[in-house]
Design an enzyme around this catalytic site. Structure first.
Site, PDB file in Angstrom:
ATOM      1  N   LEU A 182       0.824  -1.223   0.000  1.00 27.29           N
ATOM      2  CA  LEU A 182       0.000   0.000   0.000  1.00 27.29           C
ATOM      3  C   LEU A 182       0.859   1.274   0.000  1.00 27.29           C
ATOM      4  O   LEU A 182       0.915   2.010  -0.981  1.00 27.29           O
ATOM      5  CB  LEU A 182      -0.918   0.001   1.236  1.00 27.29           C
ATOM      6  CG  LEU A 182      -1.740   1.269   1.426  1.00 27.29           C
ATOM      7  CD1 LEU A 182      -2.831   1.388   0.370  1.00 27.29           C
ATOM      8  CD2 LEU A 182      -2.370   1.283   2.823  1.00 27.29           C
ATOM      9  N   ASP A 183       1.554   1.477   1.141  1.00 23.50           N
ATOM     10  CA  ASP A 183       2.280   2.735   1.346  1.00 23.50           C
ATOM     11  C   ASP A 183       3.457   2.837   0.362  1.00 23.50           C
ATOM     12  O   ASP A 183       4.359   2.000   0.388  1.00 23.50           O
ATOM     13  CB  ASP A 183       2.824   2.797   2.778  1.00 23.50           C
ATOM     14  CG  ASP A 183       1.716   2.836   3.820  1.00 23.50           C
ATOM     15  OD1 ASP A 183       0.767   3.605   3.630  1.00 23.50           O
ATOM     16  OD2 ASP A 183       1.805   2.099   4.817  1.00 23.50           O
TER      17      ASP A 183
ATOM     18  N   ARG B 227       4.808  -0.778  12.692  1.00 28.46           N
ATOM     19  CA  ARG B 227       4.867   0.447  13.497  1.00 28.46           C
ATOM     20  C   ARG B 227       5.767   0.269  14.716  1.00 28.46           C
ATOM     21  O   ARG B 227       6.616   1.115  15.015  1.00 28.46           O
ATOM     22  CB  ARG B 227       3.449   0.824  13.942  1.00 28.46           C
ATOM     23  CG  ARG B 227       3.320   2.241  14.421  1.00 28.46           C
ATOM     24  CD  ARG B 227       1.906   2.536  14.886  1.00 28.46           C
ATOM     25  NE  ARG B 227       0.898   2.187  13.908  1.00 28.46           N
ATOM     26  CZ  ARG B 227      -0.408   2.082  14.167  1.00 28.46           C
ATOM     27  NH1 ARG B 227      -0.852   2.330  15.390  1.00 28.46           N
ATOM     28  NH2 ARG B 227      -1.270   1.745  13.226  1.00 28.46           N
TER      29      ARG B 227
ATOM     30  N   GLU C 224       6.112  -3.802  -4.733  1.00 29.58           N
ATOM     31  CA  GLU C 224       6.651  -3.336  -3.446  1.00 29.58           C
ATOM     32  C   GLU C 224       7.616  -2.169  -3.613  1.00 29.58           C
ATOM     33  O   GLU C 224       8.352  -2.124  -4.594  1.00 29.58           O
ATOM     34  CB  GLU C 224       7.468  -4.470  -2.814  1.00 29.58           C
ATOM     35  CG  GLU C 224       6.821  -5.196  -1.680  1.00 29.58           C
ATOM     36  CD  GLU C 224       6.602  -4.361  -0.430  1.00 29.58           C
ATOM     37  OE1 GLU C 224       7.150  -3.255  -0.309  1.00 29.58           O
ATOM     38  OE2 GLU C 224       5.859  -4.830   0.436  1.00 29.58           O
TER      39      GLU C 224
ATOM     40  N   LYS D  52       7.044  -8.155   7.498  1.00 33.89           N
ATOM     41  CA  LYS D  52       8.011  -8.271   6.409  1.00 33.89           C
ATOM     42  C   LYS D  52       9.403  -8.001   7.003  1.00 33.89           C
ATOM     43  O   LYS D  52       9.508  -7.126   7.848  1.00 33.89           O
ATOM     44  CB  LYS D  52       7.724  -7.237   5.312  1.00 33.89           C
ATOM     45  CG  LYS D  52       6.344  -7.360   4.682  1.00 33.89           C
ATOM     46  CD  LYS D  52       6.054  -6.150   3.783  1.00 33.89           C
ATOM     47  CE  LYS D  52       4.616  -6.151   3.311  1.00 33.89           C
ATOM     48  NZ  LYS D  52       4.234  -4.949   2.539  1.00 33.89           N
TER      49      LYS D  52
ATOM     50  N   ASN E  97      -3.550   0.731   9.250  1.00 33.49           N
ATOM     51  CA  ASN E  97      -4.482   1.748   8.749  1.00 33.49           C
ATOM     52  C   ASN E  97      -4.915   1.461   7.313  1.00 33.49           C
ATOM     53  O   ASN E  97      -5.562   2.305   6.682  1.00 33.49           O
ATOM     54  CB  ASN E  97      -3.809   3.126   8.793  1.00 33.49           C
ATOM     55  CG  ASN E  97      -3.464   3.555  10.206  1.00 33.49           C
ATOM     56  OD1 ASN E  97      -4.339   3.594  11.068  1.00 33.49           O
ATOM     57  ND2 ASN E  97      -2.203   3.864  10.467  1.00 33.49           N
TER      58      ASN E  97
ATOM     59  N   LYS F  10      10.714   1.721   5.881  1.00 33.66           N
ATOM     60  CA  LYS F  10       9.721   1.379   4.858  1.00 33.66           C
ATOM     61  C   LYS F  10       9.368  -0.107   4.930  1.00 33.66           C
ATOM     62  O   LYS F  10      10.262  -0.953   4.972  1.00 33.66           O
ATOM     63  CB  LYS F  10      10.233   1.728   3.466  1.00 33.66           C
ATOM     64  CG  LYS F  10      10.185   3.211   3.191  1.00 33.66           C
ATOM     65  CD  LYS F  10      10.460   3.505   1.735  1.00 33.66           C
ATOM     66  CE  LYS F  10      10.393   4.997   1.478  1.00 33.66           C
ATOM     67  NZ  LYS F  10      10.883   5.322   0.130  1.00 33.66           N
ATOM     68  N   GLY F  11       8.096  -0.389   4.937  1.00 36.29           N
ATOM     69  CA  GLY F  11       7.633  -1.785   4.950  1.00 36.29           C
ATOM     70  C   GLY F  11       7.684  -2.435   6.313  1.00 36.29           C
ATOM     71  O   GLY F  11       7.243  -3.562   6.490  1.00 36.29           O
TER      72      GLY F  11
ATOM     73  N   SER G 157      -0.119  -5.493   3.052  1.00 37.45           N
ATOM     74  CA  SER G 157       0.496  -4.313   3.678  1.00 37.45           C
ATOM     75  C   SER G 157       0.783  -4.532   5.156  1.00 37.45           C
ATOM     76  O   SER G 157       0.036  -5.241   5.836  1.00 37.45           O
ATOM     77  CB  SER G 157      -0.473  -3.129   3.535  1.00 37.45           C
ATOM     78  OG  SER G 157      -0.083  -2.059   4.355  1.00 37.45           O
ATOM     79  N   ALA G 158       1.821  -3.878   5.650  1.00 32.68           N
ATOM     80  CA  ALA G 158       2.146  -3.937   7.076  1.00 32.68           C
ATOM     81  C   ALA G 158       1.286  -2.974   7.887  1.00 32.68           C
ATOM     82  O   ALA G 158       1.264  -3.026   9.117  1.00 32.68           O
ATOM     83  CB  ALA G 158       3.615  -3.578   7.275  1.00 32.68           C
ATOM     84  N   SER G 159       0.560  -2.106   7.198  1.00 34.60           N
ATOM     85  CA  SER G 159      -0.150  -1.033   7.898  1.00 34.60           C
ATOM     86  C   SER G 159      -1.441  -1.503   8.558  1.00 34.60           C
ATOM     87  O   SER G 159      -2.234  -2.222   7.960  1.00 34.60           O
ATOM     88  CB  SER G 159      -0.482   0.092   6.918  1.00 34.60           C
ATOM     89  OG  SER G 159      -1.308   1.042   7.552  1.00 34.60           O
TER      90      SER G 159
END
Ligand code: BG6
Ligand code: MG
Length: 217
Positions: free
Chosen positions: A10-11, A49, A169, A145, A118, A45-46, A114-116
């Site tokens: 995503l991000d 949090r 990615e 990841k 959100n 990145k990736g 995604s790792a997010s």
């Protein structure tokens, strides 16, 4: 055409949120008394949090107890969400909308990996949530990841074997996760950082329908 599927990060791939993560982490670093550069941001990145905060604290050589860590994690996310609230459709990265709709029209399944935590909120804000055949995000995994878990769950949800999945990615951790999952990877960004990717594209402008067609032909 073989039964291929795509898994998108995503991000920094679908939407330009990487800059907001950076701004929110930099504000926290400054608050803790040190600076945080663009180069150092590559390390985050990736990454989840919680792990991002650990890396940031290492950079600043700052030690915090668990309660303080929780407090700063919360603050960082609140700050990040303020940026996200102002985001609109125009921040979807170039070419992404077109590629997603091409895949949809041609019934090539695709998931988010995604790792997010959100991720669903962001996709909903951008009116993209319903387009995806499956969503796997930071709430669904136990390991981050470069562990391949997020992509393997994605492949499973899509019902497509890992070796037929193509991961898009922008993070080194994500490219390594794709390799460990036995998937093909497309790295978006600096080829020196993403040297393990099967394909390197400088930015999403190069992720054209033509490129995708050739890849799955
Ligand atoms: C990844 C980003 O997609 O998600 C990381 O590349 C971020 O920078 C991670 O830390 C976790 O995101 P969130 O939204 O759960 O804080
Ligand atoms: Mg990313």
């Amino acid at each position: 055409m073989k039964n291929k599927a795509f898994i998108f990060d995503l991000d920094g791939v679908i939407v330009d949120t990487a800059k907001y993560h950076y701004l929110a982490w930099r504000e926290l670093a400054n608050q803790l008394g040190f600076d945080f550069s663009h180069e150092q941001n590559e390390l985050l990145k990736g990454v989840s949090r919680v792990r991002s905060l650990e890396i940031l604290l290492d950079i600043g050589n700052v030690k915090l107890d668990q309660d303080e860590k929780e407090k700063y994690l919360h603050e960082k996310n609140e700050q990040y969400l303020k940026y996200i609230a102002k985001m609109d459709h125009s921040e979807i990265l170039p070419g992404i909308d077109e590629v997603l709709h091409y895949l949809k029209r041609n019934q090539i399944p695709f998931a988010l990996g995604s790792a997010s935590k959100n991720a669903r909120l962001i996709l909903k804000t951008l009116n993209l949530l319903d387009l995806f055949d499956a969503i796997v995000d930071g709430n669904d995994v136990s390991t981050a990841k470069p562990d391949p878990e997020v992509f393997l769950i994605g492949a499973d949800k899509l019902g497509v074997p890992a070796k037929e999945c193509i991961v898009v990615e922008d993070a080194k951790a994500g490219i390594d996760a794709a390799a460990r999952a036995g998937m093909t990877s497309i790295g978006i960004g600096d080829p020196d950082v993403l040297e393990n990717a099967d394909y390197n594209l400088i930015n999403t402008n190069e992720l054209t329908v033509d490129f995708v067609q050739k890849l799955i032909a």
